[in-house]
Design an enzyme around this catalytic site. Sequence first.
Site, short mmCIF file in Angstrom:
data_model
loop_
_atom_site.label_atom_id
_atom_site.label_comp_id
_atom_site.label_asym_id
_atom_site.label_seq_id
_atom_site.Cartn_x
_atom_site.Cartn_y
_atom_site.Cartn_z
N GLN A 26 -4.75 -3.90 15.27
CA GLN A 26 -4.43 -4.99 16.22
C GLN A 26 -3.90 -6.22 15.51
O GLN A 26 -4.10 -7.34 15.98
CB GLN A 26 -5.67 -5.35 17.04
CG GLN A 26 -6.07 -4.28 18.02
CD GLN A 26 -4.98 -3.95 19.00
OE1 GLN A 26 -4.31 -2.97 18.85
NE2 GLN A 26 -4.81 -4.78 20.00
N CYS A 83 16.95 11.44 21.92
CA CYS A 83 16.22 10.43 22.71
C CYS A 83 16.78 10.31 24.13
O CYS A 83 17.90 9.85 24.34
CB CYS A 83 16.27 9.08 22.02
SG CYS A 83 15.30 7.81 22.86
N CYS A 127 19.19 4.24 14.88
CA CYS A 127 18.02 5.11 14.99
C CYS A 127 18.36 6.54 14.55
O CYS A 127 19.30 7.14 15.05
CB CYS A 127 17.50 5.14 16.42
SG CYS A 127 16.12 6.30 16.62
N CYS A 134 19.12 1.04 18.67
CA CYS A 134 19.35 2.48 18.88
C CYS A 134 20.48 3.02 18.01
O CYS A 134 20.45 4.18 17.60
CB CYS A 134 19.66 2.74 20.36
SG CYS A 134 18.23 2.46 21.44
N GLU A 145 -5.33 -0.13 6.55
CA GLU A 145 -5.49 0.31 7.93
C GLU A 145 -6.51 -0.55 8.68
O GLU A 145 -6.30 -0.87 9.84
CB GLU A 145 -5.90 1.79 7.98
CG GLU A 145 -4.82 2.75 7.49
CD GLU A 145 -3.54 2.71 8.33
OE1 GLU A 145 -3.57 2.15 9.43
OE2 GLU A 145 -2.52 3.21 7.87
N GLY A 205 -9.45 -12.55 11.87
CA GLY A 205 -9.93 -12.24 13.22
C GLY A 205 -10.58 -10.88 13.36
O GLY A 205 -10.56 -10.08 12.42
N TRP A 209 0.82 -1.21 0.00
CA TRP A 209 0.00 0.00 0.00
C TRP A 209 0.86 1.26 0.00
O TRP A 209 0.34 2.37 -0.04
CB TRP A 209 -0.96 0.01 1.20
CG TRP A 209 -0.33 -0.30 2.51
CD1 TRP A 209 0.25 0.57 3.35
CD2 TRP A 209 -0.23 -1.59 3.11
NE1 TRP A 209 0.72 -0.08 4.45
CE2 TRP A 209 0.44 -1.42 4.33
CE3 TRP A 209 -0.62 -2.89 2.73
CZ2 TRP A 209 0.71 -2.48 5.21
CZ3 TRP A 209 -0.35 -3.93 3.59
CH2 TRP A 209 0.30 -3.73 4.81
N CYS A 234 12.86 0.99 16.75
CA CYS A 234 12.50 1.19 18.16
C CYS A 234 11.55 0.08 18.60
O CYS A 234 10.45 0.33 19.06
CB CYS A 234 11.86 2.57 18.32
SG CYS A 234 11.78 3.16 20.03
N ASP A 290 -0.41 5.22 17.51
CA ASP A 290 -0.68 3.79 17.66
C ASP A 290 0.32 3.23 18.66
O ASP A 290 1.03 3.98 19.32
CB ASP A 290 -0.58 3.10 16.30
CG ASP A 290 0.86 3.03 15.83
OD1 ASP A 290 1.68 3.86 16.28
OD2 ASP A 290 1.19 2.14 15.03
N TYR A 307 -7.15 6.93 15.42
CA TYR A 307 -5.94 6.51 14.73
C TYR A 307 -6.16 6.38 13.22
O TYR A 307 -5.44 6.97 12.41
CB TYR A 307 -5.38 5.18 15.29
CG TYR A 307 -4.43 4.61 14.30
CD1 TYR A 307 -3.14 5.13 14.19
CD2 TYR A 307 -4.85 3.66 13.37
CE1 TYR A 307 -2.29 4.71 13.20
CE2 TYR A 307 -3.99 3.22 12.37
CZ TYR A 307 -2.72 3.74 12.29
OH TYR A 307 -1.89 3.34 11.31
#
Length: 340
Positions: free
Chosen positions: A48, A213, A207, A204, A43, A87, A30, A197, A142, A124
């Site tokens: 979940q 951070c 990152c 890290c 989405e 589900g 997508w 993360c 999220d 969201y």
Amino acid sequence: MPNPLTETEIPHLRAALLGWYDAEHRPLPWRQEVSVYRTVVSEFMAQQTQIDTVLPYFERWMRLFPDFAALADAPEEAVMKQWEGLGYYRRARNLHKLAREVAALPELPTTAAQWQELPGIGPYTAAAIASINFADRTAVIDGNVIRVLSRLTADATLWKSSQQAQKQLGPLAQRLLDPERPGDFNQAMMELGAIRCRKARPDCLLCPIRTWCTGHRQGNPEAYPQVQRKATEKVTIERAWIVSEGKLLLERGAADSVRLADMYELPRLATLPEGFAKGDLHFKQQRGISHQRITEQVYHVKPPEKPTLNGHYVWASPTDLQQLTLSGPHRKWIRQHWSA
DNA sequence: AATCCGGGGCA
DNA sequence: TGCCCAGGATT
């Protein structure tokens, strides 16, 4: 050290994050080809649900229902059938309903507030669709973003729920959002949470925003976020395995049921009519849903001579079974135990 | 604000 | 077994 997230630092953070995202984001289907419809479907499927689980469903879905109009025109059974195994089936019902509402509109909604009016869309999903497709300046929050932001600021709050964390972190997320590229920025925050993360053993050193951070600087990023969880509850359900003349008895969930509406499953033992005789245990399986650990015990059951069954029950041949929509686990168990 | 969704994958 | 995952609806 002063708060590193000053107004003068934020543009640098945005640039670093977006530069990283441009170079290293995963080529998800997508993202390779963007449309409002593809964003909406991805989405819904990703609510979940981990991305790797979504991928094969997404590709199949796009072949069968390529746009809002095709989905709106599809019969309910065909739509539910394609969701089988993913589900949280209310998502499919809501997505179908949404397609029918959108197809009837003169034009597509463009803001997060407008999208949130549609079924199955909360804060969201509304922010994701509107920012990615219409450059709406609304930050998404999220599970990934909660993790990134709580580590970034070393926020040790013990959140009572992820919903509470979303609410509390909202202003910060909104302040960081790049107003020039809101969709990419939102996706970059989530992508960072998904592949750098991570919950355990975050990368890290790779990152792009570790400079800012606090969790990294303190050396304990994995300590964040702290979210209270409910203990897992154990539930046992007894079901019936009834085969007669080559057909298996199934029970259909009520159309207005919250769970498994209009979907088929092995009949519950407790609600079978009079005259059915419980026999030996045929098999036992476990599965999980949210905070429940469900044990399903399936017994051989002998039907009466002339069983009287209401419309919620159906005798299914192996061929019938292909057409019906079952939950993933029931489909699998029946296949394993009914090798007729 | 809590609870549910009869999911699923992973350490 | 516990925890998390591109959450939302319902109460």
